[in-house]
Structure formats: structure tokens, C-alpha cells
Design an enzyme around this catalytic site. Sequence first.
Site, PDB file in Angstrom:
ATOM      1  N   ARG A  89      89.107  11.557  56.068  1.00  0.00           N
ATOM      2  CA  ARG A  89      87.774  11.997  56.491  1.00  0.00           C
ATOM      3  C   ARG A  89      87.505  13.379  55.892  1.00  0.00           C
ATOM      4  O   ARG A  89      88.447  14.149  55.627  1.00  0.00           O
ATOM      5  CB  ARG A  89      87.704  12.106  58.016  1.00  0.00           C
ATOM      6  CG  ARG A  89      87.649  10.765  58.731  1.00  0.00           C
ATOM      7  CD  ARG A  89      86.301  10.081  58.556  1.00  0.00           C
ATOM      8  NE  ARG A  89      86.189   8.886  59.376  1.00  0.00           N
ATOM      9  CZ  ARG A  89      86.299   7.642  58.919  1.00  0.00           C
ATOM     10  NH1 ARG A  89      86.544   7.418  57.633  1.00  0.00           N
ATOM     11  NH2 ARG A  89      86.148   6.620  59.728  1.00  0.00           N
ATOM     12  N   HIS A  98      82.035   7.747  49.884  1.00  0.00           N
ATOM     13  CA  HIS A  98      82.664   7.077  51.035  1.00  0.00           C
ATOM     14  C   HIS A  98      82.652   5.544  50.842  1.00  0.00           C
ATOM     15  O   HIS A  98      82.102   4.803  51.670  1.00  0.00           O
ATOM     16  CB  HIS A  98      81.941   7.462  52.350  1.00  0.00           C
ATOM     17  CG  HIS A  98      82.772   7.190  53.570  1.00  0.00           C
ATOM     18  ND1 HIS A  98      82.726   7.974  54.700  1.00  0.00           N
ATOM     19  CD2 HIS A  98      83.677   6.206  53.840  1.00  0.00           C
ATOM     20  CE1 HIS A  98      83.551   7.479  55.619  1.00  0.00           C
ATOM     21  NE2 HIS A  98      84.138   6.417  55.110  1.00  0.00           N
TER      22      HIS A  98
HETATM   23  P1  NAP Z   1      96.379   3.984  61.539  1.00  0.00           P
HETATM   24  O1  NAP Z   1      96.928   2.616  61.294  1.00  0.00           O
HETATM   25  O2  NAP Z   1      95.984   4.365  62.921  1.00  0.00           O
HETATM   26  O3  NAP Z   1      97.478   5.021  60.983  1.00  0.00           O
HETATM   27  C1  NAP Z   1      97.357   6.393  61.128  1.00  0.00           C
HETATM   28  C2  NAP Z   1      98.609   7.055  60.576  1.00  0.00           C
HETATM   29  O4  NAP Z   1      98.418   8.487  60.629  1.00  0.00           O
HETATM   30  C3  NAP Z   1      99.846   6.740  61.403  1.00  0.00           C
HETATM   31  O5  NAP Z   1     100.964   6.575  60.557  1.00  0.00           O
HETATM   32  C4  NAP Z   1     100.021   7.992  62.247  1.00  0.00           C
HETATM   33  O6  NAP Z   1     101.348   8.259  62.638  1.00  0.00           O
HETATM   34  C5  NAP Z   1      99.545   9.058  61.280  1.00  0.00           C
HETATM   35  N1  NAP Z   1      99.173  10.273  62.012  1.00  0.00           N
HETATM   36  C6  NAP Z   1      98.229  10.434  62.959  1.00  0.00           C
HETATM   37  N2  NAP Z   1      98.204  11.695  63.415  1.00  0.00           N
HETATM   38  C7  NAP Z   1      99.180  12.352  62.744  1.00  0.00           C
HETATM   39  C8  NAP Z   1      99.678  13.670  62.772  1.00  0.00           C
HETATM   40  N3  NAP Z   1      99.161  14.594  63.601  1.00  0.00           N
HETATM   41  N4  NAP Z   1     100.687  13.996  61.949  1.00  0.00           N
HETATM   42  C9  NAP Z   1     101.232  13.079  61.118  1.00  0.00           C
HETATM   43  N5  NAP Z   1     100.809  11.793  61.033  1.00  0.00           N
HETATM   44  C10 NAP Z   1      99.798  11.441  61.848  1.00  0.00           C
HETATM   45  O7  NAP Z   1      95.118   4.269  60.624  1.00  0.00           O
HETATM   46  P2  NAP Z   1      94.651   3.497  59.291  1.00  0.00           P
HETATM   47  O8  NAP Z   1      94.069   2.198  59.628  1.00  0.00           O
HETATM   48  O9  NAP Z   1      95.757   3.536  58.310  1.00  0.00           O
HETATM   49  O10 NAP Z   1      93.438   4.444  58.821  1.00  0.00           O
HETATM   50  C11 NAP Z   1      93.634   5.815  58.538  1.00  0.00           C
HETATM   51  C12 NAP Z   1      92.293   6.504  58.342  1.00  0.00           C
HETATM   52  O11 NAP Z   1      91.687   6.106  57.111  1.00  0.00           O
HETATM   53  C13 NAP Z   1      91.191   6.157  59.341  1.00  0.00           C
HETATM   54  O12 NAP Z   1      91.386   6.819  60.573  1.00  0.00           O
HETATM   55  C14 NAP Z   1      89.957   6.641  58.629  1.00  0.00           C
HETATM   56  O13 NAP Z   1      89.738   8.014  58.915  1.00  0.00           O
HETATM   57  C15 NAP Z   1      90.318   6.497  57.160  1.00  0.00           C
HETATM   58  N6  NAP Z   1      89.504   5.470  56.501  1.00  0.00           N
HETATM   59  C16 NAP Z   1      88.743   5.811  55.425  1.00  0.00           C
HETATM   60  C17 NAP Z   1      87.982   4.863  54.770  1.00  0.00           C
HETATM   61  C18 NAP Z   1      87.194   5.202  53.548  1.00  0.00           C
HETATM   62  O14 NAP Z   1      86.458   4.334  53.052  1.00  0.00           O
HETATM   63  N7  NAP Z   1      87.333   6.363  52.988  1.00  0.00           N
HETATM   64  C19 NAP Z   1      87.990   3.537  55.213  1.00  0.00           C
HETATM   65  C20 NAP Z   1      88.774   3.216  56.305  1.00  0.00           C
HETATM   66  C21 NAP Z   1      89.532   4.188  56.964  1.00  0.00           C
HETATM   67  P3  NAP Z   1     102.147   7.249  63.597  1.00  0.00           P
HETATM   68  O15 NAP Z   1     102.454   6.051  62.717  1.00  0.00           O
HETATM   69  O16 NAP Z   1     103.354   7.988  63.969  1.00  0.00           O
HETATM   70  O17 NAP Z   1     101.232   6.899  64.734  1.00  0.00           O
HETATM   71  C1  GLV Z   2      85.418   3.784  57.020  1.00  0.00           C
HETATM   72  O1  GLV Z   2      85.462   4.924  56.720  1.00  0.00           O
HETATM   73  C2  GLV Z   2      86.155   3.230  58.110  1.00  0.00           C
HETATM   74  O2  GLV Z   2      86.654   3.981  58.954  1.00  0.00           O
HETATM   75  O3  GLV Z   2      86.281   1.981  58.142  1.00  0.00           O
END
Ligand code: NAP
Ligand code: GLV
Length: 308
Positions: A223, A271
Amino acid sequence: MAIVFKSDPIRGREWARILAERAPDLEFRMWPDYGDPATVRYLVAWIPPRDVGALFPNLEILFSSGAGVDQLDLGSLPAHVPVVRMVEPNLVASMAEYVAMATLALHRNLVDYIGFQRAATWKEIRVVPAPQRRVGIMGLGVLGIASLERLRPFGFPLAGWSRSPKVIEGVTCHAGAAAMDAFLAATDILVCLLPLTSETRGILDASTFAALPRGAGLVNVGRGGHLVDADLIAALDSGQLSGAVIDVVSKEPPPADHPFWSHPRIILTPHVASMTQPATACEVFLANLRRYQQGLPLADVVDRSRGY
Ligand code: NAP
Ligand code: GLV
């Protein structure tokens, strides 16, 4: 039983068509035509309406139309309504594809070559073999792990950093704040795939950049709030960082005078790193809803105390 959709209306029309076929028991309503609010049980939203609990008193589940949930203001949502985030195969695959593209662009000096082309300069930069370019991903969740898997065949040494310890074959895993500097010191291309929480806001700042090897590259697909924009510009201008691929910014779209539009060492995309596709999103949504209706636990529920 009614479901209200409050997100991109173009994709909403596809949801309406698919659900009419696949789940005729659900009455699909597109925001703002939500009909009798007392009959609304499920809400799919990117940004929910203000005071959603008062508006839809019988709401049972809030589905985020995205994987991230920082846009939801979790504290203001009714405590008894579970929040489910979107994790669907196309969203995951498109993120992994984007991370591979951005990593390869930085690895193969695309930022420099775009500049050389603009200046009509024919100049080569010696290729660094992939085994000598270390890629580190902050966030070892669904998207971080999928991205590592997509990068694996290129032969980069891979590392990751998360809150809790992980074991991933062929990936050097670091966990917790105390391990962050060791992770950064061994990372030539840093990819941010963290959720935005009070702990991770501003994490991509001058101190993080200083902990990376000089000339490292940055990919931010988390983000905009993760990144301190001025610190990125300073790090690029000083040479501490050599290039950045940025998909998310604090204010989207950024204002016309924002430095990211024109900085020669930044590749900016609007994005689009990953997107939900209605066909697969509806599959996942319906499977989850049916589980709930059979009294089974929902998948992909947000832990409000962690903020993700
Ligand atoms: P997720 O499955 O919830 O994984 C989050 C990861 O971040 C986990 O490994 C978590 O650790 C780690 N984490 C959280 N807080 C932390 C901290 N303080 N220190 C170290 N590690 C930490 O999330 P996801 O599905 O992979 O998605 C991640 C993010 O991608 C979303 O939240 C969103 O902001 C972003 N995103 C962007 C787009 C885009 O188009 N640009 C699209 C979709 C998502 P643990 O494993 O220990 O819980
Ligand atoms: C996009 O940024 C999402 O969180 O799916």
C-alpha cells in the site's frame, strides 16, 4: 436473502450475471439500490457505507472485494460481523506475475535502459547473473508466497520476512522486528507485500533503505502508506537505491506535481498489480458462503486485532 455489491460497478454487473445463474437463491443488489435494508444479509464492498451496522441491521458477513482490508476502518464495523477478504486464484496469479515482471525489470536494468533510450544513448550494462541477485519479500502471506514461487525458476537467492516464523523450502525466512536488519542487509531487490497496519505504516523509510546494500531496488505492491515518499526520492537521488517499481501511492491518483510521475528512476503503475476477476471471485465467494450456510467456518476471515 439479499446481497449488496458496493465496488467497481462494471465488475458488479458480471457478479450479478454469474450469481443469477449460480445462486438464484441470492437476490443481488447493486449499490446504491440496496432495497429494503432489513433484508440485506451479505455485503461485498471495497469501501463499506458509513455506519454499516445501522444501515443494514441484519448484516451477517462483510466481504472485502480486495485482498487488503486497510481501507475498511475495521474499528467502526459491527463487532459481530465477520470480515472476509478476497483471496481468489486470479488475484493471486496476477500479483505473482507483476512481482516477477518488476523484479526482472530491476534486475535487468530496465530503469536505466528507458533513460538511455530517451537520451538516444546506446550503452550496455553488464548483466548480473540471477544467482548473484538476492530478492527479499516483506510479507509471507498468500501473495508473498505465490510471488516467491513465481520467482523461483529464475534462480535468484530468495528470502522473506514475516511477523511469525515460517519454513519455506529454498527461501531464507526471517521473522519479527529484530530480524529485519539482517533480512535487509542480504536483499538486493526488496518487494513489499505487507498489509497496511499501525505496525507497518511508513516501514519503507530512510532507515530501511539505509539497511539495504547500496544500489538496491524496491518494488512496492503493498500500500502507498508503507512508503515514505520523500525518503524514496532521497534514496534514489543519493544512489542508495538504484530504481523503484511503485504500484501503490498514499493518494491515488497522486497529484499532478507528485515527484513519482516524472522521477527517472521510478516506474509507476496505477494500482494494477493484481485484480480480482469476477468469474473466479464469485466461485470463491459462493464456496465460502455455502460453507457458512452449512454451519462450517468461513475462510479468509480478517483478524481484527492484527489488522489483517
Ligand atoms: P496475508 O496473507 O494476510 O499476509 C500478510 C503477511 O504480512 C504475513 O506473512 C504476515 O506475517 C506479514 N506481516 C503482517 N504484519 C507484519 C509485521 N508487522 N511485520 C512483519 N510481517 C508482517 O496478505 P496477502 O494476501 O499476502 O496480501 C498482502 C497485501 O498485499 C494486502 O494486505 C494488500 O495491502 C496488498 N495488495 C496489493 C494489491 C495491488 O494490486 N497492489 C493487490 C492485492 C493486495 P504472518 O505470516 O506472521 O502473519
Ligand atoms: C487490491 O489492492 C487488493 O487489496 O485486492
